[in-house]
Design a protein around this motif. Sequence first.
Motif, PDB file in Angstrom:
ATOM      1  N   LEU A  29      49.059  39.780  45.819  1.00 49.38           N
ATOM      2  CA  LEU A  29      48.267  40.964  45.474  1.00 49.38           C
ATOM      3  C   LEU A  29      47.638  40.929  44.103  1.00 49.38           C
ATOM      4  O   LEU A  29      46.616  41.571  43.865  1.00 49.38           O
ATOM      5  N   PRO A  31      45.795  38.790  42.312  1.00 50.07           N
ATOM      6  CA  PRO A  31      44.366  38.480  42.150  1.00 50.07           C
ATOM      7  C   PRO A  31      43.465  39.629  42.568  1.00 50.07           C
ATOM      8  O   PRO A  31      42.441  39.886  41.930  1.00 50.07           O
ATOM      9  N   PHE A  32      43.854  40.311  43.636  1.00 50.18           N
ATOM     10  CA  PHE A  32      43.007  41.424  44.072  1.00 50.18           C
ATOM     11  C   PHE A  32      43.040  42.563  43.066  1.00 50.18           C
ATOM     12  O   PHE A  32      42.023  43.198  42.802  1.00 50.18           O
ATOM     13  N   GLY A  34      43.431  42.256  39.961  1.00 49.90           N
ATOM     14  CA  GLY A  34      42.592  41.838  38.845  1.00 49.90           C
ATOM     15  C   GLY A  34      41.125  42.119  39.095  1.00 49.90           C
ATOM     16  O   GLY A  34      40.429  42.695  38.269  1.00 49.90           O
ATOM     17  N   ILE A  35      40.651  41.697  40.241  1.00 46.83           N
ATOM     18  CA  ILE A  35      39.221  41.858  40.503  1.00 46.83           C
ATOM     19  C   ILE A  35      38.884  43.332  40.687  1.00 46.83           C
ATOM     20  O   ILE A  35      37.832  43.809  40.281  1.00 46.83           O
ATOM     21  N   THR A  38      38.602  44.882  37.341  1.00 37.83           N
ATOM     22  CA  THR A  38      37.417  44.413  36.629  1.00 37.83           C
ATOM     23  C   THR A  38      36.172  45.141  37.094  1.00 37.83           C
ATOM     24  O   THR A  38      35.232  45.357  36.315  1.00 37.83           O
ATOM     25  N   GLY A  49      41.294  40.861  28.900  1.00 35.28           N
ATOM     26  CA  GLY A  49      42.156  40.277  29.914  1.00 35.28           C
ATOM     27  C   GLY A  49      41.986  40.982  31.234  1.00 35.28           C
ATOM     28  O   GLY A  49      41.623  42.145  31.300  1.00 35.28           O
ATOM     29  N   PRO A  50      42.255  40.271  32.317  1.00 37.62           N
ATOM     30  CA  PRO A  50      41.953  40.811  33.641  1.00 37.62           C
ATOM     31  C   PRO A  50      42.787  42.006  34.043  1.00 37.62           C
ATOM     32  O   PRO A  50      42.348  42.827  34.832  1.00 37.62           O
ATOM     33  N   MET A 247      29.733  41.552  39.712  1.00 37.19           N
ATOM     34  CA  MET A 247      30.218  40.681  40.777  1.00 37.19           C
ATOM     35  C   MET A 247      31.513  41.217  41.360  1.00 37.19           C
ATOM     36  O   MET A 247      31.720  41.215  42.573  1.00 37.19           O
TER      37      MET A 247
ATOM     38  N   ILE B 132      37.031  35.380  43.814  1.00 35.72           N
ATOM     39  CA  ILE B 132      38.148  35.741  42.942  1.00 35.72           C
ATOM     40  C   ILE B 132      38.736  34.497  42.300  1.00 35.72           C
ATOM     41  O   ILE B 132      38.989  34.450  41.091  1.00 35.72           O
ATOM     42  N   TRP B 135      36.728  32.819  39.621  1.00 43.21           N
ATOM     43  CA  TRP B 135      36.852  33.532  38.364  1.00 43.21           C
ATOM     44  C   TRP B 135      38.190  33.198  37.701  1.00 43.21           C
ATOM     45  O   TRP B 135      38.269  32.966  36.495  1.00 43.21           O
ATOM     46  N   LEU B 136      39.266  33.105  38.531  1.00 45.03           N
ATOM     47  CA  LEU B 136      40.572  32.794  37.968  1.00 45.03           C
ATOM     48  C   LEU B 136      40.615  31.391  37.383  1.00 45.03           C
ATOM     49  O   LEU B 136      41.233  31.144  36.360  1.00 45.03           O
ATOM     50  N   GLU B 145      43.957  30.852  30.279  1.00 51.64           N
ATOM     51  CA  GLU B 145      44.460  31.716  29.205  1.00 51.64           C
ATOM     52  C   GLU B 145      45.973  31.807  29.260  1.00 51.64           C
ATOM     53  O   GLU B 145      46.651  31.762  28.235  1.00 51.64           O
TER      54      GLU B 145
END
Lengths: 280, 304, 427
Positions: A29, A31-32, A34-35, A38, A49-50, A247, B132, B135-136, B145
């Motif tokens: 979960l 990564p989702f 994070g986006i 963002t 930071g994300p 994006m 995604i 980007w990571l 990072e």
Amino acid sequence: MIRDRDYWRKQARTGLTYLMLLIFLIGALLPFAGIFLTAFKSSSELAQGPFALPETWQFDNFQKAWDGARFGTYFRSSVIVVVPVVVIATILSTMSGYAFGMIRFWGDNLLLLLIVLGLMVPSEAVIIPLWKLMGTLGLRNTYWALILPQVGLSFAFGTFWMRAHFKSMPTELVDAAVVDGCNAWNVLWRVLFPLSRPALLSLIVLLFMWTWNEFFLVLVMVTGDLRTLPVGLALLRGRYAADVPVMAAAATIVSLPVIVMYFIFQRHFIRGMVSGALKE
Amino acid sequence: MKTRFFSSRLDNPPYIHPYQAYLFILPGLIIYAVFVLWPILNTARYSLYDWTGFSDPVYIGLDNYAELWNDDDFWLALQHNAFFVIFYSILPIMLGLFLTALMTRRTLRGMTLFRTGLFIPQVMSPVVVGIIWRWLFAYDGPINELLLALGLDGWVRPWLGDFTWARYAVGGVGVWVQYGLCMVLFIAGAQSINTDLYDAAAVAGANAWQEFRHVTLPGLRQQILVAFVLTFIAALRVFDLVFVLTRGGGPGKETIVTSLLIYREAFQYNRAGYGAAMALVLTVIIVTVSALVMRLQTSEEDAQ
Amino acid sequence: MKSKRSVILLTIVALLVALAPAAAQDEVTLVVWDNWTRDAEQAMIEQLNAEFEEANPGVTIQREAYDTSDLTDILPLALSESGGPDVAMINQGFTGMGALVEAGLLLPLDDYAAQYGWADRYAEGLHARNRFTEDGATFGEGNLYGVSNTAEVVAAYYWKSDFEELGLSIPQTFAEFEAMLQTIKDADKTPIVFGSLDGWPAIHTWGAIQHAYATLDELDAFMFRREGGTFDTESNLVSAQKMVEWIDAGYFSPGFEGMDYDNQTFGAFLNHNGVMWITGSWMTGSIIEELGEEEIGFFVIPSAIEGAPPLSIGGVGLAYGARATTEQPDLAAAYIDLVTGPRAAELLFEQGFLPAATVDPALLVEGTLTADVVEAWNTISSQNAVGHYLDWTVPDIAANIQELMAGQVSPEEFIQDVESDYQAGGM
């Protein structure tokens, strides 16, 4: 109860299981998250930071993605394609699944085999002739070029699926309906259909997901405004491609309908994918 | 449970005629035949021609296949597909089995939550997944990072552009996408394994490993087969993800896969016949393996 | 059952309506496909089309717009089927225009060129890029199949503020340019923003170095597959070595192998993460949109050969061509004449495009990015220093360049790899 070594060992294992599950869950979960976060930030906040929370939750990025990057148009395309495909394929699959599942007729195994073939072949196998066929029919670069093949492919899976479902239905229902004077058509739609909600829901959400996410077919068959969301996202160029929050907003727009469907119907979703789904 | 009736071979009341079955199937079948079956046959036919896709086709028999046999790029792409099978199939299955092996109680609390969450990568469009992770994996992105923050400066690299590591990066995403599927499948399967078997194993003094090997693993055979087929096909057909992550084949040709090659040959280099030959070979591989596994599955079903 | 029947009936009626051929028109329709997809561009071309319709009463222009890459993909099929476009924008090169010529789908335009005097629009060397022999086998000579109206040049965008800060000025020699890179590096800045993940940007960046060392004759021979055309030249080897040198010296964005074009490279330049960006004039509009006209400049990279003009990658944009089987060739030619002529050039320039024809100097505002770009084009165009996009002849070369840059192959091996690809027909 004696709390012996075995007991503690079991506890440890259970604890470890939960820990691992948690790690894998978060991994799936994060990564989702994070986006998603963002998408609400402004460009300047990216440096934090994300996973930092945005100061103010802005919808600017969504606005830009929708209008400037034409995701509103692509969204429309996706809907125009997905709705007919799911509706038509579900109806046709119910009808044929019923026939395969409940009527014995000459050639039923052969026909079934032909349909199962469609389940196994990848879209790469059909794309070149399809492209040529659409040209001949004058349908290239129209929505039909996307709807018709996907109805065909969905029909293959749907037939398989509904057949399995109908086979598991009790015959007494049909007997009773027949006694009441129903013909085959009415048996299906008046009697069996209302009782098939779980199977139908599973089918609908699966077809929705696959069609919404379809990429290769859309990439080859249509261009410009007829593109659906995934292709629009992959081919995003120009000034918005350089803008990470936009994006991210675009990616969120692409994922949202599926996620919503998923959460509402997740039981059916999972059951559907897990029970031998071989369309992919 | 007897479900077949309305049979022409049995003495059924004539208010249902078997021919009506055809009517039910016909509309869907027509669309399917025109837009799926007929194209499949045509792919085989086109593969025997030298054809740009828009000018006159020239019959060349099996020449496309001969060229394919000698085409380094094709073998390279297949190799990469095989490489991805490890990351799409083998690793996720192992992770799923590992998790299942850990479980001592067959039912866990909060399963719904875990199941729902673990499955999400499967539900998302591979394009979104690709965006995604691109980007990571960016050079100034979160992964690097994190490595810097952990003091692992030497590990920082432009992942998706690195000749050595790009494939592993893409593979890693594959594992991430598929492990949820395997876990959900296996946990569900494990829950239906007869608890008597576990009791018997406990009585016989089996340790965790033996219990896994002799009870859990056999009990999960169906699920493993299903997981394998699904992920294997995904690995062979992967297109969207690689297209987005590495923009079509990675640094140099490091991540090129068969479906990308088909796209390139047929739609960018105007070699539709050649692309068709490639597509056919890919299809044959997929269908063969799927059929084999399904055969295994049904023989299992019969045995049970 | 009843509802089902009416559904079927409705469907049949709908199908009939949809498929019914349009009523025969007394008017003539010219179908045109182009790549003007942005709003501002659409307005421009609509205006041109309106002027054409006024000048030719009874004629209607039916226009369809596609993104460039889409256009190149779907055009071949469209041209070979009936009902396709009469006039369309065509991508040059063997796989684009060449393939179409080979399939006999394009109309030779030489007679019309003579009639309308297109030879005056721009240099013959540029017209040559729209020439193929009838069999599509020889590029650069033979019949004329298209006329372009935009131009492109690959050169260096730069942040003026950095140049001021570091006391730099536009380099006049290649050695100066190289020295400049070191100066920027010493000041702890990234000299050249670059990202090679997409493959093709590498062609431009390496190509820029290659063009500094090569002669146009060498390149022409290679690109047009003439006698003696080869990739195995001294200048190519030197350029390859130079590229490796510069990478080792850290002149490019760190982690460039993983940076894509639209997102990260463009973004990096916009965010001032580097001083220069070697790419094409097509980005001018986007840059001006984000940063205005004053902050960024554009200059051509000087040649490394003493006294030679600054050979740079460039050329004319997609060419307007006509379908071989069009029913109104004269009308098509007249349209091509309008859309590649001075009036069109005027409108194009207003939109921030670089017209292939010469721009009236009075329209240029000194010190703006647009003026810089036009000047760059005028420089190379007038000095016959317009170079080539290497992938027109060797489509896979991006992969080879990436290997070179990653140190996977030595410069010598790189040359050999590309040369064998080239000898094998370029695929």
